[in-house]
Scaffold this motif. Structure first.
Motif, PDB file in Angstrom:
ATOM      1  N   UNK A   1       3.347   8.244  -4.394  1.00  0.00           N
ATOM      2  CA  UNK A   1       3.357   9.543  -5.080  1.00  0.00           C
ATOM      3  C   UNK A   1       2.052  10.298  -4.801  1.00  0.00           C
ATOM      4  N   UNK A   2       2.087  11.595  -5.039  1.00  0.00           N
ATOM      5  CA  UNK A   2       0.945  12.436  -4.720  1.00  0.00           C
ATOM      6  C   UNK A   2      -0.280  12.096  -5.563  1.00  0.00           C
ATOM      7  N   UNK A   3      -0.079  11.793  -6.848  1.00  0.00           N
ATOM      8  CA  UNK A   3      -1.200  11.460  -7.747  1.00  0.00           C
ATOM      9  C   UNK A   3      -1.705  10.038  -7.570  1.00  0.00           C
ATOM     10  N   UNK A   4      -0.923   9.198  -6.947  1.00  0.00           N
ATOM     11  CA  UNK A   4      -1.254   7.774  -6.800  1.00  0.00           C
ATOM     12  C   UNK A   4      -1.615   7.162  -8.151  1.00  0.00           C
ATOM     13  N   UNK A   5      -0.696   7.370  -9.090  1.00  0.00           N
ATOM     14  CA  UNK A   5      -0.957   6.997 -10.480  1.00  0.00           C
ATOM     15  C   UNK A   5      -1.207   5.509 -10.662  1.00  0.00           C
ATOM     16  N   UNK A   6      -0.493   4.668  -9.912  1.00  0.00           N
ATOM     17  CA  UNK A   6      -0.674   3.219 -10.052  1.00  0.00           C
ATOM     18  C   UNK A   6      -2.069   2.817  -9.603  1.00  0.00           C
ATOM     19  N   UNK A   7      -2.507   3.349  -8.459  1.00  0.00           N
ATOM     20  CA  UNK A   7      -3.846   3.033  -7.949  1.00  0.00           C
ATOM     21  C   UNK A   7      -4.914   3.562  -8.903  1.00  0.00           C
ATOM     22  N   UNK A   8      -4.722   4.785  -9.392  1.00  0.00           N
ATOM     23  CA  UNK A   8      -5.696   5.384 -10.314  1.00  0.00           C
ATOM     24  C   UNK A   8      -5.823   4.562 -11.584  1.00  0.00           C
ATOM     25  N   UNK A   9      -4.686   4.164 -12.151  1.00  0.00           N
ATOM     26  CA  UNK A   9      -4.719   3.336 -13.372  1.00  0.00           C
ATOM     27  C   UNK A   9      -5.336   1.972 -13.105  1.00  0.00           C
ATOM     28  N   UNK A  10      -5.019   1.390 -11.958  1.00  0.00           N
ATOM     29  CA  UNK A  10      -5.581   0.088 -11.613  1.00  0.00           C
ATOM     30  C   UNK A  10      -7.100   0.162 -11.499  1.00  0.00           C
ATOM     31  N   UNK A  11      -7.593   1.187 -10.807  1.00  0.00           N
ATOM     32  CA  UNK A  11      -9.048   1.374 -10.674  1.00  0.00           C
ATOM     33  C   UNK A  11      -9.685   1.595 -12.039  1.00  0.00           C
ATOM     34  N   UNK A  12      -9.045   2.427 -12.872  1.00  0.00           N
ATOM     35  CA  UNK A  12      -9.582   2.720 -14.205  1.00  0.00           C
ATOM     36  C   UNK A  12      -9.709   1.447 -15.042  1.00  0.00           C
ATOM     37  N   UNK A  13      -8.617   0.652 -15.066  1.00  0.00           N
ATOM     38  CA  UNK A  13      -8.647  -0.560 -15.890  1.00  0.00           C
ATOM     39  C   UNK A  13      -9.637  -1.591 -15.353  1.00  0.00           C
ATOM     40  N   UNK A  14      -9.740  -1.685 -14.038  1.00  0.00           N
ATOM     41  CA  UNK A  14     -10.717  -2.623 -13.462  1.00  0.00           C
ATOM     42  C   UNK A  14     -12.152  -2.209 -13.784  1.00  0.00           C
ATOM     43  N   UNK A  15     -12.431  -0.909 -13.683  1.00  0.00           N
ATOM     44  CA  UNK A  15     -13.776  -0.422 -14.005  1.00  0.00           C
ATOM     45  C   UNK A  15     -14.088  -0.594 -15.488  1.00  0.00           C
TER      46      UNK A  15
ATOM     47  N   UNK B   1       0.830  -1.207   0.000  1.00  0.00           N
ATOM     48  CA  UNK B   1       0.000   0.000   0.000  1.00  0.00           C
ATOM     49  C   UNK B   1       0.864   1.257   0.000  1.00  0.00           C
ATOM     50  N   UNK B   2       1.908   1.251   0.779  1.00  0.00           N
ATOM     51  CA  UNK B   2       2.774   2.435   0.841  1.00  0.00           C
ATOM     52  C   UNK B   2       3.535   2.647  -0.454  1.00  0.00           C
ATOM     53  N   UNK B   3       3.911   1.568  -1.123  1.00  0.00           N
ATOM     54  CA  UNK B   3       4.599   1.708  -2.420  1.00  0.00           C
ATOM     55  C   UNK B   3       3.636   2.240  -3.482  1.00  0.00           C
ATOM     56  N   UNK B   4       2.410   1.679  -3.516  1.00  0.00           N
ATOM     57  CA  UNK B   4       1.432   2.081  -4.527  1.00  0.00           C
ATOM     58  C   UNK B   4       0.974   3.516  -4.339  1.00  0.00           C
ATOM     59  N   UNK B   5       0.899   3.960  -3.093  1.00  0.00           N
ATOM     60  CA  UNK B   5       0.382   5.311  -2.828  1.00  0.00           C
ATOM     61  C   UNK B   5       1.492   6.294  -2.462  1.00  0.00           C
TER      62      UNK B   5
END
Length: 199
Positions: free
Chosen positions: A16-30, A10-14
């Motif tokens: 950066x300030x934009x949390x780009x990995x989490x955002x992309x993961x959510x986008x692709x899953x949706x 969780x700390x690695x994924x979040x």
């Protein structure tokens, strides 16, 4: 430490300030869920389902048929006249359309993929493209087999009021008015004569 692995990830994924990995993961899953991509796969997601492979193969055959007959016509006929495409590709298009309808019916019952929602976006888009080419671009239309029964039933319903009023008119008893003329009172002289007779 296995107990801290989740927090570490969780700390690695979040980080950066934009949390780009989490955002992309959510986008692709949706996107995956919204497009019903799982419905194109087998239950264990090892590859495309047999029905999807069959559909895409028939889709490619339809497009090849369209292209082949379209190229053969452009030299001889006007752009709005695609009778060769309609005639030569009718069977392929009909098979593709029937297969799509069967896939929809199967998918409502939880088909091969085990998901009972819409078909995956690849299959739906492929069918939309084919139908658009068939009806709008090539102006091919399959005559509706229900036309004659619909016209017959509509005509019957339209003529029902006419039949009702006509039969009502013919079977009803027409009462003719008979005028009864009132008897006029006779003159006084004749009344006196009548009274004398009875007295």
């Amino acid at each position: 430490n296995s107990s801290e692995s989740h927090n570490c990830a969780k700390s690695i994924l979040t980080s950066d300030r934009l949390q780009i990995v989490v955002t992309l993961s959510v986008f692709f899953n949706e996107t995956w869920e919204a497009a019903n991509c799982a419905n194109c796969l087998k239950n264990n997601s090892e590859g495309l389902s047999n029905s999807t492979v069959e559909f895409l193969d028939l889709f490619n055959k339809s497009l090849t048929c369209f292209e082949h007959n379209f190229q053969g016509q452009t030299v001889y006929l006007s752009p709005n006249n695609y009778t060769e495409v309609c005639k030569n590709c009718n069977e392929t298009y009909k098979m593709l359309n029937d297969l799509y309808n069967n896939l929809q019916r199967m998918n409502r019952q939880g088909g091969e993929s085990g998901h009972s929602t819409h078909l995956c976006i690849d299959v739906e888009d492929a069918m939309n493209i084919t139908r658009k080419l068939w009806s709008r671009t090539f102006n091919c239309s399959v005559p509706c087999s229900d036309t004659v029964p619909v016209i017959a039933v509509s005509s019957f319903i339209l003529f029902l009021p006419i039949v009702f009023y006509l039969s009502s008119f013919l079977h009803s008893k027409q009462k003719k008015r008979i005028l009864i003329l009132p008897k006029r009172i006779q003159s006084n002289a004749s009344l006196v004569n009548i009274q004398e007779k009875y007295s």
